[in-house]
Design a protein around this motif. Structure first.
Motif, PDB file in Angstrom:
ATOM      1  N   ASN A 135     -24.593  71.477  97.150  1.00 40.29           N
ATOM      2  CA  ASN A 135     -25.469  70.816  96.186  1.00 40.29           C
ATOM      3  C   ASN A 135     -24.683  69.875  95.283  1.00 40.29           C
ATOM      4  N   THR A 136     -25.154  68.652  95.138  1.00 42.89           N
ATOM      5  CA  THR A 136     -24.476  67.666  94.299  1.00 42.89           C
ATOM      6  C   THR A 136     -24.380  68.127  92.860  1.00 42.89           C
ATOM      7  N   GLY A 137     -25.426  68.762  92.348  1.00 43.98           N
ATOM      8  CA  GLY A 137     -25.462  69.177  90.954  1.00 43.98           C
ATOM      9  C   GLY A 137     -24.404  70.198  90.595  1.00 43.98           C
ATOM     10  N   ALA A 138     -23.726  70.782  91.604  1.00 43.12           N
ATOM     11  CA  ALA A 138     -22.712  71.794  91.339  1.00 43.12           C
ATOM     12  C   ALA A 138     -21.406  71.182  90.828  1.00 43.12           C
ATOM     13  N   ARG A 139     -21.268  69.859  90.874  1.00 38.54           N
ATOM     14  CA  ARG A 139     -20.056  69.203  90.414  1.00 38.54           C
ATOM     15  C   ARG A 139     -20.145  69.029  88.898  1.00 38.54           C
ATOM     16  N   ILE A 140     -19.625  70.014  88.196  1.00 36.86           N
ATOM     17  CA  ILE A 140     -19.850  70.093  86.749  1.00 36.86           C
ATOM     18  C   ILE A 140     -19.316  68.875  86.006  1.00 36.86           C
ATOM     19  N   LYS A 141     -18.112  68.456  86.294  1.00 42.79           N
ATOM     20  CA  LYS A 141     -17.512  67.348  85.559  1.00 42.79           C
ATOM     21  C   LYS A 141     -18.347  66.082  85.711  1.00 42.79           C
ATOM     22  N   LYS A 142     -18.761  65.776  86.945  1.00 43.80           N
ATOM     23  CA  LYS A 142     -19.559  64.573  87.190  1.00 43.80           C
ATOM     24  C   LYS A 142     -20.917  64.683  86.508  1.00 43.80           C
ATOM     25  N   TYR A 143     -21.508  65.871  86.531  1.00 41.56           N
ATOM     26  CA  TYR A 143     -22.823  66.083  85.925  1.00 41.56           C
ATOM     27  C   TYR A 143     -22.768  65.873  84.418  1.00 41.56           C
ATOM     28  N   VAL A 144     -21.733  66.398  83.777  1.00 33.84           N
ATOM     29  CA  VAL A 144     -21.583  66.241  82.333  1.00 33.84           C
ATOM     30  C   VAL A 144     -21.393  64.774  81.979  1.00 33.84           C
ATOM     31  N   GLY A 145     -20.522  64.087  82.712  1.00 31.87           N
ATOM     32  CA  GLY A 145     -20.274  62.674  82.447  1.00 31.87           C
ATOM     33  C   GLY A 145     -21.516  61.822  82.652  1.00 31.87           C
ATOM     34  N   ALA A 146     -22.278  62.122  83.689  1.00 34.36           N
ATOM     35  CA  ALA A 146     -23.488  61.361  83.979  1.00 34.36           C
ATOM     36  C   ALA A 146     -24.532  61.545  82.886  1.00 34.36           C
ATOM     37  N   ASN A 147     -24.667  62.767  82.363  1.00 35.39           N
ATOM     38  CA  ASN A 147     -25.613  63.016  81.280  1.00 35.39           C
ATOM     39  C   ASN A 147     -25.218  62.258  80.021  1.00 35.39           C
ATOM     40  N   LEU A 148     -23.924  62.181  79.754  1.00 33.71           N
ATOM     41  CA  LEU A 148     -23.458  61.421  78.594  1.00 33.71           C
ATOM     42  C   LEU A 148     -23.771  59.938  78.768  1.00 33.71           C
ATOM     43  N   ASN A 149     -23.567  59.416  79.969  1.00 35.39           N
ATOM     44  CA  ASN A 149     -23.894  58.015  80.254  1.00 35.39           C
ATOM     45  C   ASN A 149     -25.393  57.749  80.103  1.00 35.39           C
ATOM     46  N   LEU A 150     -26.193  58.736  80.469  1.00 40.89           N
ATOM     47  CA  LEU A 150     -27.646  58.589  80.350  1.00 40.89           C
ATOM     48  C   LEU A 150     -28.066  58.516  78.880  1.00 40.89           C
ATOM     49  N   ILE A 151     -27.438  59.332  78.055  1.00 38.12           N
ATOM     50  CA  ILE A 151     -27.728  59.292  76.617  1.00 38.12           C
ATOM     51  C   ILE A 151     -27.396  57.913  76.059  1.00 38.12           C
ATOM     52  N   LYS A 152     -26.245  57.380  76.456  1.00 37.60           N
ATOM     53  CA  LYS A 152     -25.836  56.063  75.970  1.00 37.60           C
ATOM     54  C   LYS A 152     -26.812  54.980  76.421  1.00 37.60           C
ATOM     55  N   LYS A 153     -27.341  55.122  77.625  1.00 43.91           N
ATOM     56  CA  LYS A 153     -28.261  54.123  78.159  1.00 43.91           C
ATOM     57  C   LYS A 153     -29.556  54.056  77.357  1.00 43.91           C
ATOM     58  N   TYR A 154     -30.059  55.214  76.922  1.00 41.18           N
ATOM     59  CA  TYR A 154     -31.360  55.266  76.264  1.00 41.18           C
ATOM     60  C   TYR A 154     -31.289  55.438  74.746  1.00 41.18           C
ATOM     61  N   ARG A 155     -30.086  55.427  74.171  1.00 41.28           N
ATOM     62  CA  ARG A 155     -29.978  55.707  72.737  1.00 41.28           C
ATOM     63  C   ARG A 155     -30.674  54.643  71.887  1.00 41.28           C
ATOM     64  N   GLY A 156     -30.808  53.434  72.405  1.00 40.29           N
ATOM     65  CA  GLY A 156     -31.505  52.394  71.667  1.00 40.29           C
ATOM     66  C   GLY A 156     -33.014  52.517  71.727  1.00 40.29           C
ATOM     67  N   SER A 157     -33.508  53.451  72.539  1.00 40.11           N
ATOM     68  CA  SER A 157     -34.956  53.617  72.710  1.00 40.11           C
ATOM     69  C   SER A 157     -35.524  54.755  71.886  1.00 40.11           C
ATOM     70  N   VAL A 158     -34.661  55.443  71.127  1.00 40.77           N
ATOM     71  CA  VAL A 158     -35.123  56.587  70.336  1.00 40.77           C
ATOM     72  C   VAL A 158     -34.651  56.439  68.894  1.00 40.77           C
ATOM     73  N   SER A 159     -35.251  57.198  68.006  1.00 42.96           N
ATOM     74  CA  SER A 159     -34.866  57.167  66.591  1.00 42.96           C
ATOM     75  C   SER A 159     -33.536  57.886  66.392  1.00 42.96           C
ATOM     76  N   ALA A 160     -32.908  57.651  65.254  1.00 41.04           N
ATOM     77  CA  ALA A 160     -31.629  58.288  64.936  1.00 41.04           C
ATOM     78  C   ALA A 160     -31.736  59.818  64.931  1.00 41.04           C
ATOM     79  N   PRO A 161     -32.772  60.414  64.326  1.00 38.20           N
ATOM     80  CA  PRO A 161     -32.877  61.882  64.351  1.00 38.20           C
ATOM     81  C   PRO A 161     -32.996  62.445  65.768  1.00 38.20           C
ATOM     82  N   VAL A 162     -33.775  61.750  66.629  1.00 37.70           N
ATOM     83  CA  VAL A 162     -33.915  62.215  68.013  1.00 37.70           C
ATOM     84  C   VAL A 162     -32.579  62.117  68.729  1.00 37.70           C
ATOM     85  N   LEU A 163     -31.853  61.021  68.510  1.00 37.23           N
ATOM     86  CA  LEU A 163     -30.554  60.848  69.159  1.00 37.23           C
ATOM     87  C   LEU A 163     -29.570  61.915  68.691  1.00 37.23           C
TER      88      LEU A 163
END
Length: 272
Positions: A216-244
């Motif tokens: 399973n691809t999701g079992a690669r913990i390091k890649k999964y953590v990094g990808a989630n961080l990149n996702l947050i950065k991608k959408y951080r401009g679409s949410v309010s500061a408290p939500v972020l």
């Protein structure tokens, strides 16, 4: 609508060296109570006998093609989206399974809820033939049919929408991101894009089985953590500061929770 009088559903199945699983996955499509579908298998040039197994079904509703995705499964799914003839699109990886009424229930749902663009359900996880847990919930923990304003609730989560449970309307030019920095969360990224523009529906029962195994691809913990961080950065401009801030807090709490397990794996790997 097709000449059969019901919407055609295009099922997209990327695969690579899953000869040990793919026959069961295809059989779960063949056993669907809803019959007007096409299955598009996109093979990343498997070195096992995947092609022989797929062609061995001899089914005219199955389309088999080869595509080199260079390790980006999103690219294979996008080929499927471009090839899809259906009014609706669904996804099934070549190691997962559907319940027999999965397509029927979701086609009926979208046919009767014209304002809903995408519908998903729960999925049961299965390991060595044993059910281990169920993934998926209604947005905001509210049980019901449709929900507006799902984007924030989804953004704050770690993705409660399993790809194998999704069906959406075709023809809007949607694609999965092929950015390698989003590998393992490319589906989450697409759901967030959809949630920001459309209404999403939910069926409160498991309609699919997610199989847990060593590949399973999701079992690669390091890649999964990094990808989630990149996702947050991608959408951080679409949410309010408290939500972020809340999202970052949840993210780092998750990272801290998996550190003992991750360090344990490293320790065991290098003979500690």
């Amino acid at each position: 609508m097709t000449k059969h009088g019901s919407p055609l559903v295009s099922i997209i199945m990327p695969t690579y060296n899953y000869a040990g699983f793919i026959a069961e996955s295809i059989n779960s499509v063949l056993e669907q109570t809803y019959r007007n579908w096409e299955l598009i298998v996109i093979d990343n040039y498997s070195s096992d006998n995947t092609e022989e197994i797929v062609r061995g079904f001899g089914c005219g509703q199955i389309r088999y093609m080869k595509f080199k995705n260079n390790g980006v499964i999103a690219a294979s799914r996008n080929v499927g989206l471009r090839e899809a003839h259906g009014e609706y699109v669904a996804f099934l990886d070549s190691d997962d399974l559907w319940l027999a009424d999965k397509l029927e229930k979701q086609v009926n749902y979208l046919s009767t809820h014209k304002d809903v663009f995408m519908v998903y359900s729960k999925a049961a996880a299965m390991e060595n033939g044993v059910l281990t847990y169920t993934k998926g919930r209604a947005p905001g923990r509210r049980i019901g049919l449709t929900h507006r304003g799902i984007f924030i609730d989804l953004f704050l989560s770690f993705n409660y929408i399993s790809c194998l449970t999704v069906m959406f309307r075709n023809g809007n030019g949607l694609q999965f991101s092929e950015d390698k920095g989003l590998t393992t969360v490319e589906d989450f990224d697409l759901w967030l894009t959809i949630a920001s523009e459309y209404e999403i529906g939910y069926i409160d029962e498991p309609l699919a089985f997610y199989r847990i195994h060593g590949k399973n691809t999701g079992a690669r913990i390091k890649k999964y953590v990094g990808a989630n961080l990149n996702l947050i950065k991608k959408y951080r401009g679409s949410v309010s500061a408290p939500v972020l801030m809340r999202k970052y807090a949840t993210f780092y709490a998750y990272v801290l929770s998996i550190l003992p397990e991750a360090m344990g794996r490293v320790f065991r790997r290098f003979g500690g």
